[in-house]
Design an enzyme around this catalytic site. Structure first.
Site, PDB file in Angstrom:
ATOM      1  N   THR A   1      -0.240   0.751  -4.317  1.00 24.52           N
ATOM      2  CA  THR A   1      -0.602   2.277  -4.085  1.00 24.52           C
ATOM      3  C   THR A   1       0.678   2.807  -3.439  1.00 24.52           C
ATOM      4  O   THR A   1       0.969   2.237  -2.139  1.00 24.52           O
ATOM      5  CB  THR A   1      -1.311   2.792  -3.703  1.00 24.52           C
ATOM      6  OG1 THR A   1      -2.669   2.179  -3.912  1.00 24.52           O
ATOM      7  CG2 THR A   1      -2.367   3.867  -3.199  1.00 24.52           C
TER       8      THR A   1
ATOM      9  N   GLY B   1     -10.173   2.871  -8.235  1.00 26.87           N
ATOM     10  CA  GLY B   1     -10.277   0.939  -7.057  1.00 26.87           C
ATOM     11  C   GLY B   1     -10.493   2.926  -5.817  1.00 26.87           C
ATOM     12  O   GLY B   1     -10.923   3.650  -6.144  1.00 26.87           O
TER      13      GLY B   1
ATOM     14  N   GLY C   1      -8.135  -3.215  -3.114  1.00 24.90           N
ATOM     15  CA  GLY C   1      -9.072  -1.365  -2.883  1.00 24.90           C
ATOM     16  C   GLY C   1     -10.710  -1.862  -2.712  1.00 24.90           C
ATOM     17  O   GLY C   1     -11.522  -0.969  -2.245  1.00 24.90           O
TER      18      GLY C   1
END
Ligand SMILES: *[C@@H]1O[C@H](CO)[C@@H](O)[C@H](O)[C@H]1NC(C)=O
Ligand SMILES: *[C@@H]1O[C@H](CO)[C@@H](O)[C@H](O)[C@H]1NC(C)=O
Length: 338
Positions: free
Chosen positions: A198, A228, A252
């Site tokens: 991310t 996620g 996540g």
């Protein structure tokens, strides 16, 4: 110890809190930081800066963990998760498992601005995006196709199945449930530094508006349909312009259950520094999952920032603020994996 700490906190909280522009984001994605900062310098809002910064990662494919052409799922498709959280209005827009649209953060922003909803997912999020003029196109590239073929060729390893037959640690699907007597709940996580997933960004503009957001192509070889932590408020990111903002990255599926970004903001509300707040968010997860992989970044109203991490040696994050002409890449030392 606790008493002395509280005294210090009440002292620092009366120091004036002049707001100033800051951008921080996860990992060494400094192009994103720089572009977001440029937007702030031109007088753009925190939301403008965040959208622009995360879009850079979607276009540059930041280490193939953001945007098209990375993290294929079990069908070889790349799907995207993104969120923008407006800490002034406490409003948000997000997309989960968005298909065939490249600019996930743009669509998240449109969910924020052009709908009363907070999260749209999957094929129907694609319809929303198309209605607003986004181009529909394949997110598969030679890179993601090769990754997928490699995965298929190695008996679909790693994958995210458990307690099914055939044994998912050695076989591709389709799978069936294992009988109840044979279930072992030990989770073997394919997440790690190679599968970090991310860009999380927190921005404060010169008016003191704080926005936090994320963009991600999720976990490599995820089960199709997986969403996620990135698009979930309080998990992937959270902001409150009266306090600060935070964003998370890592495994996540575990991290979302602890709302680490929300917790970090709450800790700052109670007087913790951004580093202490990020540390607490990580510690909370560590108590249950001592080897989890992830990090939290935090920014407070005063423009101070910090980060904490676990499951790697050091975690890099980027900063741009008025004290620095260039984007600064900073490393925090992580908890040692137990
Ligand atoms: C970030 O650092 C990693 C490891 O040093 C490197 O492989 C990668 O290319 C860097 N990514 C960016 C976007 O600078
Ligand atoms: C960052 O931006 C520069 C200039 O646009 C580009 O040449 C470079 O490839 C970018 N870096 C990454 C890691 O995407």
């Amino acid at each position: 110890m606790m008493f002395r700490y509280l005294l210090i906190v009440s002292f620092t909280s009366i120091v004036s809190s002049e707001s100033s522009s800051v951008v921080i984001n996860t990992w060494n994605f400094s192009n994103a930081t720089r572009k977001a900062w440029e937007v702030l310098l031109k007088g753009g809002s925190s939301i403008d800066a965040l959208t622009t910064g995360c879009t850079v990662c979607e276009v540059n494919q930041c280490d193939f963990t953001v945007g098209f052409g990375g993290s294929p799922d079990e069908n070889g498709e790349t799907t995207l998760d993104a969120m923008i959280f407006d800490g002034t209005k406490i409003n948000m827009g997000a997309v989960g498992a968005l298909r065939r649209i490249k600019n996930a953060i743009g669509v998240a922003r449109d969910v924020l601005e052009y709908s009363e909803h907070s999260i749209l997912v999957g094929e129907l999020a694609t319809q929303f995006a198309k209605e607003l003029g986004y181009k529909e196109e394949s997110l598969t590239t030679k890179h993601s196709k090769d990754m997928y073929d490699g995965w298929k060729g190695s008996s679909c390893q790693p994958n995210f199945w458990k307690d099914v037959i055939p044994d998912p640690k050695h076989n591709c699907g389709p799978y069936e449930r294992l009988s109840i007597n044979d279930i072992n709940y030990n989770r073997w996580s394919p997440m790690g530094i190679e599968n970090h997933d991310t860009i999380g960004m927190v921005v404060m503009d010169e008016s003191g508006n704080i926005a936090a957001g994320t963009s991600s192509n999720g976990a490599k070889f995820k089960i199709p349909g997986r969403v996620g932590d990135a698009p979930l408020p309080g998990a992937g990111a959270y902001a409150d312009s009266e306090i600060g903002g935070a964003a998370a990255t890592g495994d996540g599926d575990i991290m979302m259950r602890f709302l680490p970004s929300f917790l970090a903001v709450e800790e700052m509300k109670r007087g913790s520094s951004p580093s202490q707040a990020a540390e607490e968010a990580i510690s909370r997860i560590l108590k249950k999952f001592p080897t989890f992989f992830g990090a939290v970044i935090a920014l407070n109203k005063k423009g101070e920032h910090g980060a904490a991490c676990n499951g790697m040696d050091v975690f890099p994050y980027c900063i741009a603020d008025i004290n620095n002409k260039n984007v600064i890449l900073k490393y925090v030392k992580c908890h040692k994996e137990k």
